[in-house]
Write a protein that holds these residues in place. Structure first.
Motif, PDB file in Angstrom:
ATOM      1  N   SER A 126       0.835  -1.204   0.000  1.00 55.74           N
ATOM      2  CA  SER A 126       0.000   0.000   0.000  1.00 55.74           C
ATOM      3  C   SER A 126       0.869   1.253   0.000  1.00 55.74           C
ATOM      4  CB  SER A 126      -0.935   0.005   1.214  1.00 55.74           C
ATOM      5  OG  SER A 126      -1.829  -1.089   1.158  1.00 55.74           O
ATOM      6  N   MET A 127       1.936   1.252   0.820  1.00 50.93           N
ATOM      7  CA  MET A 127       2.856   2.392   0.800  1.00 50.93           C
ATOM      8  C   MET A 127       3.477   2.534  -0.589  1.00 50.93           C
ATOM      9  SD  MET A 127       4.883   2.480   4.459  1.00 50.93           S
ATOM     10  CE  MET A 127       5.894   1.075   4.087  1.00 50.93           C
ATOM     11  N   GLN A 128       3.911   1.423  -1.149  1.00 47.47           N
ATOM     12  CA  GLN A 128       4.517   1.475  -2.478  1.00 47.47           C
ATOM     13  C   GLN A 128       3.509   1.906  -3.532  1.00 47.47           C
ATOM     14  OE1 GLN A 128       6.544  -2.551  -2.198  1.00 47.47           O
ATOM     15  NE2 GLN A 128       8.159  -1.339  -3.179  1.00 47.47           N
ATOM     16  N   GLY A 129       2.235   1.598  -3.317  1.00 46.32           N
ATOM     17  CA  GLY A 129       1.196   2.083  -4.224  1.00 46.32           C
ATOM     18  C   GLY A 129       1.111   3.600  -4.210  1.00 46.32           C
ATOM     19  N   GLY A 130       1.285   4.202  -3.043  1.00 51.08           N
ATOM     20  CA  GLY A 130       1.343   5.659  -2.955  1.00 51.08           C
ATOM     21  C   GLY A 130       2.550   6.207  -3.706  1.00 51.08           C
ATOM     22  N   TYR A 131       3.699   5.534  -3.548  1.00 50.59           N
ATOM     23  CA  TYR A 131       4.882   5.961  -4.302  1.00 50.59           C
ATOM     24  C   TYR A 131       4.629   5.837  -5.806  1.00 50.59           C
ATOM     25  CZ  TYR A 131       7.018   4.738   0.248  1.00 50.59           C
ATOM     26  OH  TYR A 131       7.315   4.610   1.578  1.00 50.59           O
ATOM     27  N   PHE A 132       3.897   4.798  -6.196  1.00 47.63           N
ATOM     28  CA  PHE A 132       3.557   4.581  -7.604  1.00 47.63           C
ATOM     29  C   PHE A 132       2.817   5.793  -8.162  1.00 47.63           C
ATOM     30  CE2 PHE A 132       0.474   3.332 -10.794  1.00 47.63           C
ATOM     31  CZ  PHE A 132       1.161   2.457 -11.618  1.00 47.63           C
ATOM     32  N   ILE A 133       1.808   6.262  -7.452  1.00 48.50           N
ATOM     33  CA  ILE A 133       1.021   7.403  -7.916  1.00 48.50           C
ATOM     34  C   ILE A 133       1.891   8.651  -8.028  1.00 48.50           C
ATOM     35  CG2 ILE A 133      -0.883   8.953  -7.301  1.00 48.50           C
ATOM     36  CD1 ILE A 133      -2.262   6.415  -6.081  1.00 48.50           C
ATOM     37  N   LEU A 134       2.710   8.905  -7.019  1.00 51.56           N
ATOM     38  CA  LEU A 134       3.580  10.084  -7.063  1.00 51.56           C
ATOM     39  C   LEU A 134       4.613   9.983  -8.181  1.00 51.56           C
ATOM     40  CD1 LEU A 134       4.093  10.736  -3.257  1.00 51.56           C
ATOM     41  CD2 LEU A 134       2.579  11.938  -4.846  1.00 51.56           C
ATOM     42  N   ALA A 135       5.185   8.800  -8.375  1.00 56.71           N
ATOM     43  CA  ALA A 135       6.160   8.624  -9.451  1.00 56.71           C
ATOM     44  C   ALA A 135       5.501   8.821 -10.810  1.00 56.71           C
ATOM     45  CB  ALA A 135       6.803   7.239  -9.361  1.00 56.71           C
ATOM     46  N   ALA A 136       4.291   8.285 -10.978  1.00 57.79           N
ATOM     47  CA  ALA A 136       3.572   8.459 -12.236  1.00 57.79           C
ATOM     48  C   ALA A 136       3.327   9.938 -12.513  1.00 57.79           C
ATOM     49  CB  ALA A 136       2.255   7.683 -12.208  1.00 57.79           C
ATOM     50  N   ARG A 137       2.852  10.662 -11.513  1.00 57.81           N
ATOM     51  CA  ARG A 137       2.604  12.093 -11.682  1.00 57.81           C
ATOM     52  C   ARG A 137       3.898  12.847 -11.983  1.00 57.81           C
ATOM     53  NH1 ARG A 137      -1.653  13.031  -6.642  1.00 57.81           N
ATOM     54  NH2 ARG A 137      -3.513  12.261  -7.733  1.00 57.81           N
ATOM     55  N   ASP A 142      -1.112  10.792 -15.643  1.00 52.50           N
ATOM     56  CA  ASP A 142      -2.254  10.981 -14.771  1.00 52.50           C
ATOM     57  C   ASP A 142      -2.695   9.623 -14.255  1.00 52.50           C
ATOM     58  OD1 ASP A 142      -2.693  13.891 -15.018  1.00 52.50           O
ATOM     59  OD2 ASP A 142      -3.036  13.394 -17.127  1.00 52.50           O
ATOM     60  N   CYS A 143      -3.369   9.619 -13.119  1.00 53.06           N
ATOM     61  CA  CYS A 143      -3.743   8.384 -12.445  1.00 53.06           C
ATOM     62  C   CYS A 143      -5.227   8.355 -12.130  1.00 53.06           C
ATOM     63  CB  CYS A 143      -2.970   8.249 -11.127  1.00 53.06           C
ATOM     64  SG  CYS A 143      -1.198   8.164 -11.331  1.00 53.06           S
ATOM     65  N   GLY A 144      -5.760   7.154 -12.117  1.00 52.18           N
ATOM     66  CA  GLY A 144      -7.126   6.913 -11.678  1.00 52.18           C
ATOM     67  C   GLY A 144      -7.144   5.684 -10.787  1.00 52.18           C
ATOM     68  N   PRO A 145      -6.673   5.816  -9.518  1.00 51.52           N
ATOM     69  CA  PRO A 145      -6.684   4.660  -8.622  1.00 51.52           C
ATOM     70  C   PRO A 145      -8.101   4.262  -8.244  1.00 51.52           C
ATOM     71  CG  PRO A 145      -6.004   6.636  -7.443  1.00 51.52           C
ATOM     72  CD  PRO A 145      -6.171   7.029  -8.883  1.00 51.52           C
ATOM     73  N   MET A 146      -8.303   2.968  -8.012  1.00 50.85           N
ATOM     74  CA  MET A 146      -9.649   2.516  -7.675  1.00 50.85           C
ATOM     75  C   MET A 146      -9.623   1.206  -6.914  1.00 50.85           C
ATOM     76  SD  MET A 146     -10.907   1.457 -11.469  1.00 50.85           S
ATOM     77  CE  MET A 146      -9.624   0.987 -12.602  1.00 50.85           C
ATOM     78  N   GLY A 147     -10.661   1.048  -6.113  1.00 52.03           N
ATOM     79  CA  GLY A 147     -10.867  -0.184  -5.377  1.00 52.03           C
ATOM     80  C   GLY A 147     -12.097  -0.935  -5.834  1.00 52.03           C
ATOM     81  N   GLY A 148     -12.780  -0.451  -6.858  1.00 54.67           N
ATOM     82  CA  GLY A 148     -14.011  -1.067  -7.334  1.00 54.67           C
ATOM     83  C   GLY A 148     -13.750  -2.244  -8.259  1.00 54.67           C
ATOM     84  N   PHE A 149     -13.367  -3.370  -7.666  1.00 55.73           N
ATOM     85  CA  PHE A 149     -13.109  -4.580  -8.435  1.00 55.73           C
ATOM     86  C   PHE A 149     -13.212  -5.763  -7.490  1.00 55.73           C
ATOM     87  CE2 PHE A 149      -9.106  -3.503  -6.553  1.00 55.73           C
ATOM     88  CZ  PHE A 149      -8.459  -4.692  -6.310  1.00 55.73           C
ATOM     89  N   ASN A 150     -13.327  -6.943  -8.051  1.00 53.10           N
ATOM     90  CA  ASN A 150     -13.405  -8.168  -7.271  1.00 53.10           C
ATOM     91  C   ASN A 150     -11.994  -8.759  -7.187  1.00 53.10           C
ATOM     92  OD1 ASN A 150     -13.621 -11.050  -6.720  1.00 53.10           O
ATOM     93  ND2 ASN A 150     -15.830 -10.750  -6.895  1.00 53.10           N
ATOM     94  N   ALA A 151     -11.388  -8.656  -6.019  1.00 48.26           N
ATOM     95  CA  ALA A 151      -9.998  -9.105  -5.855  1.00 48.26           C
ATOM     96  C   ALA A 151      -9.858 -10.604  -6.104  1.00 48.26           C
ATOM     97  CB  ALA A 151      -9.489  -8.741  -4.467  1.00 48.26           C
ATOM     98  N   ASP A 152     -10.843 -11.394  -5.680  1.00 47.66           N
ATOM     99  CA  ASP A 152     -10.751 -12.842  -5.911  1.00 47.66           C
ATOM    100  C   ASP A 152     -10.720 -13.157  -7.398  1.00 47.66           C
ATOM    101  OD1 ASP A 152     -10.711 -13.419  -3.188  1.00 47.66           O
ATOM    102  OD2 ASP A 152     -12.899 -13.679  -3.080  1.00 47.66           O
TER     103      ASP A 152
END
Length: 196
Positions: A126-137, A142-152
């Motif tokens: 999760s921390m690295q995901g934050g770094y991912f967004i900042l590195a992308a920017r 541009d980024c569109g992070p989302m949690g609306g998916f079925n992880a399984d």
């Protein structure tokens, strides 16, 4: 190290937005390599680096992802040049002899300890995901992070037989401002913080 300029801070934080529409401009594989090569330097516990990423670019990959998405996320994800599946590796500790050589016993802190594995892998990715967004920017994406998916479903479609597990998804590309919603408010310091 001097503070970043106001322009840089705007690009990374105050003016950056979540994007839902995308310009027809591809993201090169070289840019994806550059993105990873920036984010990997962010700190994690014992330098464990549990983040793993699948960059879904191809039409076949997008179709494999489609049934895993919540209905409201399908169109924007299909239109995005790249959708990153940000995952963690439940076997991250096998890399600790390489990543944390100053303590060769570090692997044993986690091996066989499911609760410790999950807590470190989820928190670190999760921390690295934050770094991912900042590195992308920082690279002009541009980024569109989302949690609306079925992880399984994502795990079955992309990680079957592996130790990787989906954390969240992030569409990346060059955003079309027409798809940006009005900025929502944020909590003030006094509402979210205290100094003890």
């Amino acid at each position: 190290m001097p503070a970043l300029s106001d322009t840089a801070l705007q690009k990374l934080f105050t003016e950056a937005r979540t994007h839902n529409a995308w310009r027809d401009q591809p993201v090169t594989d070289a840019t994806l390599h550059q993105l990873y090569d920036l984010l990997k330097w962010g700190p994690t516990a014992a330098n464990s680096c549990p983040l793993r990423i699948v960059f879904v670019k191809s039409a076949a990959g997008k179709e494999k992802l489609r049934p895993c998405l919540s209905p409201g996320n399908v169109d924007k994800t299909m239109a995005a040049p790249v959708t990153a599946i940000l995952a963690w590796d439940n076997a991250f500790y096998d890399q600790l002899p390489k990543l944390f050589p100053n303590n060769l016993d570090a692997r044993n802190w986690y091996a066989g300890k499911e609760k410790s594995i999950y807590e470190n892998a989820f928190r670190g990715s999760s921390m690295q995901g934050g770094y991912f967004i900042l590195a992308a920017r920082a690279l002009g994406l541009d980024c569109g992070p989302m949690g609306g998916f079925n992880a399984d479903k994502v795990n079955a479609a992309f990680f079957d037989g592996s130790s990787w597990r989906a954390n969240f998804l992030c569409n990346i590309g060059y955003g079309d401002p027409s798809g940006v919603f009005p900025r929502n408010p944020r909590l003030d310091f006094a509402e979210a913080c205290r100094i003890d």
